[in-house]
Design an enzyme around this catalytic site. Structure first.
Site, short mmCIF file in Angstrom:
data_model
loop_
_atom_site.label_atom_id
_atom_site.label_comp_id
_atom_site.label_asym_id
_atom_site.label_seq_id
_atom_site.Cartn_x
_atom_site.Cartn_y
_atom_site.Cartn_z
N LYS A 198 -3.01 5.51 -0.85
CA LYS A 198 -2.61 4.74 -1.81
C LYS A 198 -3.32 3.42 -2.08
O LYS A 198 -3.01 2.68 -1.23
CB LYS A 198 -1.17 4.30 -1.40
CG LYS A 198 -0.34 3.95 -2.62
CD LYS A 198 0.89 3.04 -2.48
CE LYS A 198 0.44 1.76 -2.50
NZ LYS A 198 0.01 0.97 -3.55
N GLU B 157 -3.99 -3.93 9.88
CA GLU B 157 -4.94 -5.12 9.54
C GLU B 157 -4.20 -6.17 8.75
O GLU B 157 -4.21 -5.83 7.44
CB GLU B 157 -6.18 -4.39 9.00
CG GLU B 157 -7.54 -5.43 9.46
CD GLU B 157 -7.77 -6.42 8.34
OE1 GLU B 157 -7.01 -7.61 8.47
OE2 GLU B 157 -8.43 -6.02 7.34
N CYS C 208 -9.30 -11.67 4.25
CA CYS C 208 -8.27 -11.87 5.52
C CYS C 208 -8.87 -12.43 6.57
O CYS C 208 -8.21 -13.33 7.36
CB CYS C 208 -7.82 -10.50 5.88
SG CYS C 208 -9.25 -9.15 6.24
N GLU D 27 -0.94 -18.53 5.18
CA GLU D 27 -1.97 -17.88 4.72
C GLU D 27 -2.03 -18.28 3.17
O GLU D 27 -1.17 -17.57 2.64
CB GLU D 27 -2.05 -16.36 5.02
CG GLU D 27 -3.58 -15.80 4.53
CD GLU D 27 -3.55 -14.23 4.59
OE1 GLU D 27 -2.45 -13.54 4.50
OE2 GLU D 27 -4.76 -13.79 5.21
P1 NAD Z 1 0.84 -6.39 0.09
O1 NAD Z 1 0.77 -6.44 1.49
O2 NAD Z 1 2.11 -6.49 -0.63
O3 NAD Z 1 0.02 -5.33 -0.40
C1 NAD Z 1 -1.06 -4.57 0.22
C2 NAD Z 1 -0.67 -3.10 -0.11
O4 NAD Z 1 0.59 -2.63 0.49
C3 NAD Z 1 -0.69 -2.66 -1.50
O5 NAD Z 1 -1.20 -1.22 -1.61
C4 NAD Z 1 0.84 -2.37 -1.71
O6 NAD Z 1 1.10 -1.55 -2.66
C5 NAD Z 1 1.31 -1.95 -0.49
N1 NAD Z 1 2.62 -2.26 -0.18
C6 NAD Z 1 3.49 -3.33 -0.57
N2 NAD Z 1 4.61 -3.35 -0.23
C7 NAD Z 1 4.60 -2.06 0.61
C8 NAD Z 1 5.82 -1.65 1.24
N3 NAD Z 1 6.98 -1.90 1.27
N4 NAD Z 1 5.38 -0.37 2.10
C9 NAD Z 1 4.22 0.35 2.00
N5 NAD Z 1 3.35 -0.35 1.45
C10 NAD Z 1 3.47 -1.46 0.54
O7 NAD Z 1 0.10 -7.79 -0.58
P2 NAD Z 1 0.13 -8.40 -1.76
O8 NAD Z 1 1.52 -8.81 -2.16
O9 NAD Z 1 -0.54 -7.98 -2.81
O10 NAD Z 1 -0.47 -9.98 -1.57
C11 NAD Z 1 0.44 -10.88 -0.90
C12 NAD Z 1 -0.40 -11.52 0.24
O11 NAD Z 1 -0.71 -10.66 1.27
C13 NAD Z 1 -1.80 -12.24 -0.07
O12 NAD Z 1 -1.41 -13.64 -0.60
C14 NAD Z 1 -2.37 -12.42 1.32
O13 NAD Z 1 -1.75 -13.23 2.03
C15 NAD Z 1 -1.93 -10.91 1.75
N6 NAD Z 1 -2.98 -10.09 1.69
C16 NAD Z 1 -4.02 -9.73 2.84
C17 NAD Z 1 -5.00 -8.76 2.64
C18 NAD Z 1 -5.79 -8.48 3.93
O14 NAD Z 1 -7.05 -8.11 3.66
N7 NAD Z 1 -5.27 -8.85 5.24
C19 NAD Z 1 -5.17 -8.02 1.54
C20 NAD Z 1 -4.40 -8.18 0.60
C21 NAD Z 1 -3.33 -9.34 0.36
#
Ligand code: NAD
Length: 495
Positions: A192, A267, A301, A398
């Site tokens: 996904k 991660e 990250c 972050e």
């Molecule tokens: P997020 O964690 O919501 O999204 C990452 C992935 O998880 C996406 O594919 C999303 O669709 C999925 N996801 C979201 N909610 C989910 C759930 N309940 N169950 C399963 N999957 C789910 O990240 P975001 O809201 O897009 O970004 C917010 C913050 O997350 C950023 O500001 C940053 O701090 C962090 N982030 C970190 C990384 C990293 O590489 N560690 C990458 C993206 C975002």
């Protein structure tokens, strides 16, 4: 928008249809009745395409296909050599279409085209590194201590069906970082991508079919995290979840996976320090510190968002990093010379600007940046804070944007430096700049982080990568990255 990118996007949309499709058991199918998701170009804010909003029903189909390909299908029966060949074949196809991937990534994610090209090369490298593993996964023979035992050995077996949930900051790289070791270990998968950036993953799906990877081995469901992502995490047919994203969602995933004890690799976020000693090559350290927070617009990250510099060189380092920040050409990824693109979305831009505002109101001082740029797209000035205090929100949370918080240290003792650097709930990465190898090695041991990068060194396909503390657990890359998609079985034979 670049003309070629427009053409590639039009081809993809023609193939997918206006509302997008998902890949189930080797076929591209329309996803349910949910409203499709708008895909925005972050450089303009305009809608450029739509993707399918997969939900519970689509995830269920995908898991069933992956389950069948694992339990009955060819994937667990074909030889390791054949698995290697198919993974390598996929890498060749991506390489042959690398310009298309780079253009689509810039369009969808916003990053400068040069950076998107580098991402494609990294993705190809990950596949090739992992293509070597199927023939090299082995167990051990154990010397039995009991008299009635003849032989004892261990087997490395694929964990089963893996749910791979990827973020939007390195869309293609992150998808492949998970997919390549999962396939190498012999798992089947449901992938996904992030709802903001699914285009390169959909194109990848087309090449997965072309490569001859059997139907059902890789299934792709686009959709929102709270629907498709949550359905995947909760599905009883999934044996393992590998997730990259926010710590908050990581926590939800861990809770959901606890129901049936799914294996989980997480991660998550970071607030990584960079520590600069007075004996460092300061020009390189300044360049490195700037690159590690402004690269990918800070949406990394492992971004080094807290800068700790010895007081003797603090002013020079902060001045140097601020000067570099001011020289960075911020603009659309397709513009020649753009060094930093927009951030991913309006929400992220507003979040980052909110963090900056909080920093100012808590008493930190800006040496440069601090504002959004223009009214079109989601651009933010590279930003540097000084006069920071350890308890300020900008030093603790972050930000995931181009915002650096600088502090000086006056101590020479490594324990106090490590204490400050470790003063965070995260523990993903830390950088050290010094010419003194004893300092570098001693401090590396004191830092509570999964990756320590000394004098500008980076990551590698073969080097395990992952977090301490709330930055997650499990490791990607290297032998550990493949073994994370396996179970260990013990066999003992009596006589
Ligand atoms: P997020 O964690 O919501 O999204 C990452 C992935 O998880 C996406 O594919 C999303 O669709 C999925 N996801 C979201 N909610 C989910 C759930 N309940 N169950 C399963 N999957 C789910 O990240 P975001 O809201 O897009 O970004 C917010 C913050 O997350 C950023 O500001 C940053 O701090 C962090 N982030 C970190 C990384 C990293 O590489 N560690 C990458 C993206 C975002």
């Amino acid at each position: 928008m670049d003309e070629l990118a427009k053409e590639y996007l039009a081809n993809l949309v023609r193939f997918m249809g206006p509302a997008g499709k998902i890949l189930i058991n080797g076929s591209w199918i329309a996803a349910g009745s949910e409203e499709p998701i708008d895909v925005h170009n972050p450089a303009t804010g305009k809608v450029i395409a739509h993707i399918a909003a997969g939900g519970k029903a689509e995830v269920d189909l995908a898991v069933k296909a992956a389950r069948a390909a694992f339990d009955e299908g060819p994937w667990t029966r074909i030889t390791p050599t054949e698995r290697s060949r198919l993974i390598w074949r996929l890498s060749d196809l991506i390489e042959a279409n690398s310009e298309e991937f780079a253009l689509l990534e810039t369009l969808d994610n916003g990053k400068p085209l040069g950076a998107a090209r580098a991402d494609v090369a990294t993705a190809v490298g990950h596949l090739r590194y992992n293509a070597g593993w199927p023939t090299k996964l082995t167990g051990d023979t154990i010397a039995p201590s009991s008299e009635n035992a003849l032989l004892m050995y261990t087997l490395r077996e694929p964990v089963g069906v893996a749910g791979l949930i990827a973020p939007w900051n390195f869309p293609l790289v992150n998808a492949i970082l998970k997919l390549a070791p999962a396939l190498a270990a012999g798992c089947t998968v449901v992938l996904k991508p992030a709802e903001q950036t699914s285009l390169t993953t959909l194109r990848l799906g087309m090449l997965i079919c072309e490569a001859g990877i059997p139907d059902g081995v890789v299934n792709i469901v686009t959709g929102y995290g709270r629907e498709a992502g949550a359905a995947l995490t909760e599905h009883p047919g999934v044996d393992k979840i590998s997730f990259t994203g926010s710590t908050q969602v990581g926590r939800n995933i861990l809770r959901a996976a606890a129901g049936d004890f799914k294996r989980v690799s997480l991660e998550l976020g970071g607030k990584s320090p960079v520590i600069i000693f007075p004996d460092a090559d300061l020009e390189q350290a300044i360049e490195g510190a700037a690159a590690r927070i402004f690269g990918n617009a800070g949406q990394v990250c492992t971004a080094n968002s807290r800068l700790y510099t010895h007081r003797d060189v603090f002013d020079r380092v902060v001045e140097g990093v601020s000067e570099r920040a001011e020289k960075i050409k911020v603009g659309p990824g397709f513009d020649a010379g753009s060094q930093m693109g927009p951030v991913i979305s309006r929400e992220q831009r507003d979040r980052i600007l909110g963090h900056i505002e909080a920093g100012v109101s808590e008493g930190a001082t800006l040496t440069t940046g601090g504002r959004g740029i223009g009214s079109e797209g989601y651009f933010i000035e590279p930003t540097v804070f000084v006069q920071t205090k350890p308890d300020m929100s900008v030093m603790r949370e972050e930000i995931f944007g181009p915002v650096l918080c600088a502090a000086s240290f006056s101590e020479d003792d490594l324990d106090s430096i490590a204490r400050e650097a470790n003063d965070t709930v995260y523990g993903l990465s830390a950088a050290i700049w010094t010419r003194d190898l004893t300092t570098a090695h001693l401090l590396s041991r004191k830092l509570r982080a999964g990756s320590i990068r000394i004098n500008g060194a980076g990551n590698d396909f073969a080097l395990p990568f992952g977090g301490y503390k709330q930055s997650g657990f499990g490791r990607e890359n290297g032998r550990e990255g493949v073994e994370a998609f396996t179970e260990l079985k013990s066999v003992s034979i009596g006589h």
